[in-house]
Design a protein around this motif. Structure first.
Motif, PDB file in Angstrom:
ATOM      1  N   PRO A 176       0.803  -1.233   0.000  1.00  0.00           N
ATOM      2  CA  PRO A 176       0.000   0.000   0.000  1.00  0.00           C
ATOM      3  C   PRO A 176       0.830   1.276   0.000  1.00  0.00           C
ATOM      4  O   PRO A 176       0.384   2.308  -0.489  1.00  0.00           O
ATOM      5  N   GLU A 177       2.051   1.201   0.511  1.00  0.00           N
ATOM      6  CA  GLU A 177       2.925   2.385   0.543  1.00  0.00           C
ATOM      7  C   GLU A 177       3.888   2.413  -0.632  1.00  0.00           C
ATOM      8  O   GLU A 177       4.104   3.465  -1.250  1.00  0.00           O
ATOM      9  N   PHE A 178       4.479   1.262  -0.983  1.00  0.00           N
ATOM     10  CA  PHE A 178       5.533   1.219  -2.001  1.00  0.00           C
ATOM     11  C   PHE A 178       5.030   0.914  -3.403  1.00  0.00           C
ATOM     12  O   PHE A 178       5.781   1.023  -4.379  1.00  0.00           O
ATOM     13  N   GLY A 179       3.774   0.497  -3.559  1.00  0.00           N
ATOM     14  CA  GLY A 179       3.238   0.185  -4.874  1.00  0.00           C
ATOM     15  C   GLY A 179       3.699  -1.170  -5.375  1.00  0.00           C
ATOM     16  O   GLY A 179       3.808  -2.135  -4.608  1.00  0.00           O
ATOM     17  N   PHE A 180       4.017  -1.267  -6.664  1.00  0.00           N
ATOM     18  CA  PHE A 180       4.429  -2.527  -7.291  1.00  0.00           C
ATOM     19  C   PHE A 180       5.947  -2.654  -7.196  1.00  0.00           C
ATOM     20  O   PHE A 180       6.678  -1.769  -7.642  1.00  0.00           O
ATOM     21  N   THR A 181       6.410  -3.765  -6.638  1.00  0.00           N
ATOM     22  CA  THR A 181       7.827  -3.902  -6.347  1.00  0.00           C
ATOM     23  C   THR A 181       8.411  -5.213  -6.864  1.00  0.00           C
ATOM     24  O   THR A 181       7.702  -6.197  -7.052  1.00  0.00           O
ATOM     25  N   GLY A 185      16.955  -5.102  -9.728  1.00  0.00           N
ATOM     26  CA  GLY A 185      17.007  -3.781 -10.335  1.00  0.00           C
ATOM     27  C   GLY A 185      17.182  -3.805 -11.841  1.00  0.00           C
ATOM     28  O   GLY A 185      16.761  -2.883 -12.535  1.00  0.00           O
ATOM     29  N   ASP A 186      17.802  -4.872 -12.367  1.00  0.00           N
ATOM     30  CA  ASP A 186      18.024  -4.979 -13.813  1.00  0.00           C
ATOM     31  C   ASP A 186      16.723  -4.964 -14.603  1.00  0.00           C
ATOM     32  O   ASP A 186      16.730  -4.661 -15.805  1.00  0.00           O
ATOM     33  N   LEU A 187      15.612  -5.308 -13.967  1.00  0.00           N
ATOM     34  CA  LEU A 187      14.346  -5.422 -14.693  1.00  0.00           C
ATOM     35  C   LEU A 187      13.476  -4.171 -14.598  1.00  0.00           C
ATOM     36  O   LEU A 187      12.452  -4.076 -15.279  1.00  0.00           O
ATOM     37  N   VAL A 188      13.875  -3.217 -13.771  1.00  0.00           N
ATOM     38  CA  VAL A 188      13.038  -2.033 -13.561  1.00  0.00           C
ATOM     39  C   VAL A 188      12.865  -1.232 -14.846  1.00  0.00           C
ATOM     40  O   VAL A 188      11.745  -0.834 -15.210  1.00  0.00           O
ATOM     41  N   ASP A 189      13.969  -0.975 -15.574  1.00  0.00           N
ATOM     42  CA  ASP A 189      13.881  -0.149 -16.788  1.00  0.00           C
ATOM     43  C   ASP A 189      12.991  -0.801 -17.845  1.00  0.00           C
ATOM     44  O   ASP A 189      12.261  -0.100 -18.568  1.00  0.00           O
ATOM     45  N   PHE A 190      13.044  -2.132 -17.948  1.00  0.00           N
ATOM     46  CA  PHE A 190      12.200  -2.820 -18.925  1.00  0.00           C
ATOM     47  C   PHE A 190      10.718  -2.640 -18.574  1.00  0.00           C
ATOM     48  O   PHE A 190       9.891  -2.340 -19.443  1.00  0.00           O
ATOM     49  N   LYS A 191      10.406  -2.806 -17.316  1.00  0.00           N
ATOM     50  CA  LYS A 191       9.012  -2.622 -16.889  1.00  0.00           C
ATOM     51  C   LYS A 191       8.563  -1.177 -17.100  1.00  0.00           C
ATOM     52  O   LYS A 191       7.439  -0.928 -17.538  1.00  0.00           O
ATOM     53  N   THR A 217      10.680  -0.265  -6.323  1.00  0.00           N
ATOM     54  CA  THR A 217       9.351   0.071  -6.827  1.00  0.00           C
ATOM     55  C   THR A 217       9.462   0.401  -8.311  1.00  0.00           C
ATOM     56  O   THR A 217      10.311   1.207  -8.704  1.00  0.00           O
ATOM     57  N   PHE A 218       8.617  -0.240  -9.142  1.00  0.00           N
ATOM     58  CA  PHE A 218       8.661   0.083 -10.571  1.00  0.00           C
ATOM     59  C   PHE A 218       7.411   0.793 -11.051  1.00  0.00           C
ATOM     60  O   PHE A 218       7.388   1.313 -12.170  1.00  0.00           O
ATOM     61  N   ALA A 219       6.365   0.862 -10.235  1.00  0.00           N
ATOM     62  CA  ALA A 219       5.144   1.560 -10.646  1.00  0.00           C
ATOM     63  C   ALA A 219       4.289   1.884  -9.434  1.00  0.00           C
ATOM     64  O   ALA A 219       4.294   1.164  -8.425  1.00  0.00           O
ATOM     65  N   GLY A 220       3.547   2.985  -9.574  1.00  0.00           N
ATOM     66  CA  GLY A 220       2.552   3.332  -8.586  1.00  0.00           C
ATOM     67  C   GLY A 220       1.176   2.876  -9.052  1.00  0.00           C
ATOM     68  O   GLY A 220       0.981   2.543 -10.223  1.00  0.00           O
TER      69      GLY A 220
END
Length: 256
Positions: A176-181, A185-191, A217-220
């Motif tokens: 609820p605070e951090f969103g989608f996690t 880290g290597d996959l964050v830019d792709f997402k 976190t990669f998205a809110g």
């Protein structure tokens, strides 16, 4: 080594063995014990672990694996099947869709009919599944392999050139605070590339992952049109996340 990379390796070791020591991590990562203790303190602040004398343990007994490949692909099979059914109702003939790497998105791929459709994916398991369906146009970005997924600047740049109508994303945890996690880290830019390129973005996440938090976190919630989840989602939890700004499609609601 950057602190983010150390945190990732610490969590990978912890998820593999459930307990780590400062001495072990110090030797493995070639840093001082003081640095490791500071890292553990920061990870504890995020709720990912609990420090104990001389080391740390996972914060939760049911904490999830670092990536779907390290988790049996048939784990929570019924929940994934329900989410896949929700996703199939959103996919239309001729769509250009993206299936992010993960065991739930793999279930979506398994259930796709062999009909004209374009699927973009970075998951080698999904690639193997869809290669047998000759009516589906399979698009695979470049990049390097991170376990069962492709990542890197080449893959990200390729995604940004595409006209994707609907993207279905996976997550290690939904908080609820951090969103989608996620942990890696290597996959964050792709997402992020999928989120910023696709016309509509959906998250495909089973109810076990709600309340979980990972490193990155990669998205809110505001960036996702809907979170597709299974009938195990309680009304109380669903209300909590809707109040936090998430839009949910729960399988049980569709069946009423």
């Amino acid at each position: 080594m950057h602190s983010h990379r150390r945190h990732e390796l610490i969590m990978e070791a912890l998820l593999a063995s459930q307990e780590v020591t400062v001495t072990e991590l110090s030797e493995r990562l070639n840093v001082t014990g003081k640095t490791i203790r500071e890292d553990l303190a920061k990870l504890e602040e995020k709720g990912l672990l609990m420090r104990i004398h001389g080391g740390a343990v996972l914060a939760h007994n049911d904490q999830l694996g670092i990536l779907s490949q390290q988790e049996p692909l048939d784990r929570h099979a019924s929940e994934k099947a329900e989410i896949a059914e929700l996703a199939l109702k959103l996919i239309e003939p001729g769509d250009i869709i993206a299936l992010d790497g993960g065991s739930t998105t793999l279930e979506i791929a398994r259930r796709l009919a062999n009909k004209p459709l374009t699927v973009v994916t970075n998951d080698v398991h999904i690639i193997a599944e869809l290669a047998r369906k000759d009516e589906i146009r399979l698009v695979v970005p470049g990049g390097y392999r991170v376990r069962n997924m492709l990542a890197g600047a080449e893959a990200t740049a390729y995604i940004r050139k595409l006209n994707i109508s609907k993207a279905f994303l996976s997550a290690t945890g939904v908080h609820p605070e951090f969103g989608f996690t996620i942990y890696t880290g290597d996959l964050v830019d792709f997402k992020r590339a999928l989120i910023e390129t696709a016309k509509t973005v959906y998250a495909a996440v089973d109810h076990h992952k709600f309340g979980q938090g990972a490193l990155f976190t990669f998205a809110g919630f505001h960036e996702v049109a809907a979170v597709l989840t299974d009938a195990g989602m309680t009304e109380e939890t669903a209300d909590q996340y809707r109040q936090a700004g998430a839009s949910l499609q729960v399988y049980a609601d569709q069946e009423r």
